[in-house]
Scaffold this motif. Structure first.
Motif, short mmCIF file in Angstrom:
data_model
loop_
_atom_site.label_atom_id
_atom_site.label_comp_id
_atom_site.label_asym_id
_atom_site.label_seq_id
_atom_site.Cartn_x
_atom_site.Cartn_y
_atom_site.Cartn_z
N UNK A 52 0.80 -1.22 0.00
CA UNK A 52 0.00 0.00 0.00
C UNK A 52 0.84 1.28 0.00
N UNK A 53 2.03 1.22 0.63
CA UNK A 53 2.90 2.41 0.68
C UNK A 53 3.86 2.46 -0.51
N UNK A 54 3.86 1.36 -1.29
CA UNK A 54 4.73 1.28 -2.48
C UNK A 54 6.21 1.47 -2.11
N UNK A 55 6.66 0.63 -1.17
CA UNK A 55 8.06 0.67 -0.75
C UNK A 55 8.66 -0.72 -0.87
N UNK A 56 9.97 -0.78 -1.04
CA UNK A 56 10.70 -2.04 -1.14
C UNK A 56 11.48 -2.25 0.16
N UNK A 57 10.97 -3.16 1.00
CA UNK A 57 11.63 -3.48 2.25
C UNK A 57 11.90 -4.97 2.29
N UNK A 58 12.88 -5.38 3.08
CA UNK A 58 13.29 -6.79 3.14
C UNK A 58 12.74 -7.44 4.40
N UNK A 59 12.05 -8.58 4.23
CA UNK A 59 11.49 -9.31 5.36
C UNK A 59 12.52 -10.25 5.95
N UNK A 60 12.69 -10.20 7.30
CA UNK A 60 13.59 -11.10 8.01
C UNK A 60 12.76 -11.93 8.99
N UNK A 61 12.50 -13.21 8.66
CA UNK A 61 11.67 -14.04 9.56
C UNK A 61 12.47 -14.62 10.72
N UNK A 62 11.84 -14.71 11.87
CA UNK A 62 12.43 -15.32 13.05
C UNK A 62 11.52 -16.44 13.54
N UNK A 63 12.03 -17.25 14.46
CA UNK A 63 11.21 -18.31 15.07
C UNK A 63 10.54 -17.75 16.33
N UNK A 64 9.61 -16.85 16.10
CA UNK A 64 8.90 -16.24 17.21
C UNK A 64 9.19 -14.75 17.32
#
Length: 332
Positions: free
Chosen positions: A183-195
């Motif tokens: 919706x904001x039209x931005x490129x960000x990187x997702x960093x998943x964690x275990x919790x």
């Protein structure tokens, strides 16, 4: 004389048959009446310290007091809640294993994962929602942006350089970020964690820049000044942080995402046991101290019938199906 003896014998045989029938029926009736007669396990599909765990411990302690048996928290994290979900779904359906499900485990994951180890609808009987919890967009104070508009401007000027953490791929926290990106039209990187807890730890250490965290696990750090609140993800401001705007107010009109948490039992759990569990949970959620504890974490207590919870889940399932498809998010 023979007639008298015959009648007497018949009476004795009838008495024996009645006693035998009563003995055969007694175990089932006694088992239902006696439930619970041993500790209950509450499976939490995320690590200790996160919102799901915090709510489970608040409710579990009081539920144990209400039922007269300890409620043991069993954290089984991984795969966006699927590991814990699979364990609970395959547990004996006797009421002694219940599950703290989330919008992720019961409305998102089946659209996000190519293969699910359990069926959220068929393998679980909904008991009741426990709470709705806003997600809170927070940043490490060392980051150069102080509000949502500045975050959007910075992310647009530095594509791919702003990373955001989550409690795992496909969690509501993750998809709150994906919805924001879209919706904001931005490129960000997702960093998943275990919790959520390990993600917050890295956020505090400035290893990640921002996080769309559930309020209960972030609010203490906001109050202490260790994290900077940018906005809440709900349509309305939170009473716990009345000065923090919504993301819609702060620069992304129409944005809204809410996390919810609820209790489930394996689907074949006897109906009378489900009814007893539901009644006990509702009593717990109506206790002033439980309402206050959940409220202090930024959550709003919800009580409903099993049927109402089922209808709510169906609507949420359809909503997040569309979000996952539109965002292109995938996992596992």
């Amino acid at each position: 004389m023979n007639t008298i003896r015959l009648n007497a014998r018949r009476t004795v045989l009838q008495a024996i048959a009645a006693a035998s029938l009563g003995a055969a029926l007694m175990p089932a009736a006694y088992a239902a009446e006696a439930f619970p007669n041993k500790p209950i396990t509450l499976v939490v599909p995320f690590v200790a310290g996160g919102t799901t765990d915090i709510l489970a411990r608040i409710v579990g302690q009081s539920l144990g007091e209400e039922l007269g048996q300890p409620v043991i928290i069993d954290n089984r994290a991984g795969a966006g809640g699927n590991i814990g979900g699979q364990f609970a779904a395959r547990a004996p359906a006797d009421g002694y294993t219940i599950f703290m499900g989330t919008v992720g485990t019961h409305a998102i994951n089946e659209w996000l994962y190519k293969k699910m180890p359990f069926n959220p609808t068929k393998d679980f009987a909904p008991l009741t929602r426990v709470a709705n919890v806003p997600n809170l967009l927070v940043a490490n104070p060392a980051q150069p942006f102080k509000n949502v508009k500045e975050l959007i401007s910075y992310a647009q000027a530095h594509p791919g350089q702003v990373n955001f953490g989550s409690s795992g791929s496909g969690s509501s926290i993750h998809l709150s970020g994906e919805l924001f990106k879209m919706m904001a039209k931005v490129d960000m990187v997702h960093i998943p964690y275990k919790g959520s807890a390990p993600a917050v730890t890295d956020l505090l250490g400035n290893q990640i820049a921002i996080m769309f965290d559930n309020m209960p696990s972030a609010i203490q750090h906001v109050r202490s000044g260790k994290l900077r609140p940018l906005a809440v993800t709900t349509a309305k401001r939170s009473p716990e942080l009345p000065d923090v705007p919504t993301i819609a107010e702060a620069g992304v009109p129409g944005y809204e995402a809410t996390s919810w948490f609820g209790l489930f039992a394996p689907t074949k759990t006897p109906a009378d046991v489900q009814v007893k569990l539901h009644a006990a949970i509702i009593k717990v959620l109506q206790k002033p101290d439980v309402i206050k504890k959940i409220g202090d974490q930024g959550g709003e207590v919800v009580t409903e019938s099993q049927a109402e919870f089922g209808k709510f889940i169906a609507a949420e399932n359809e909503k997040w199906k569309q979000v996952v498809k539109t965002s292109g998010a995938t996992a596992g």
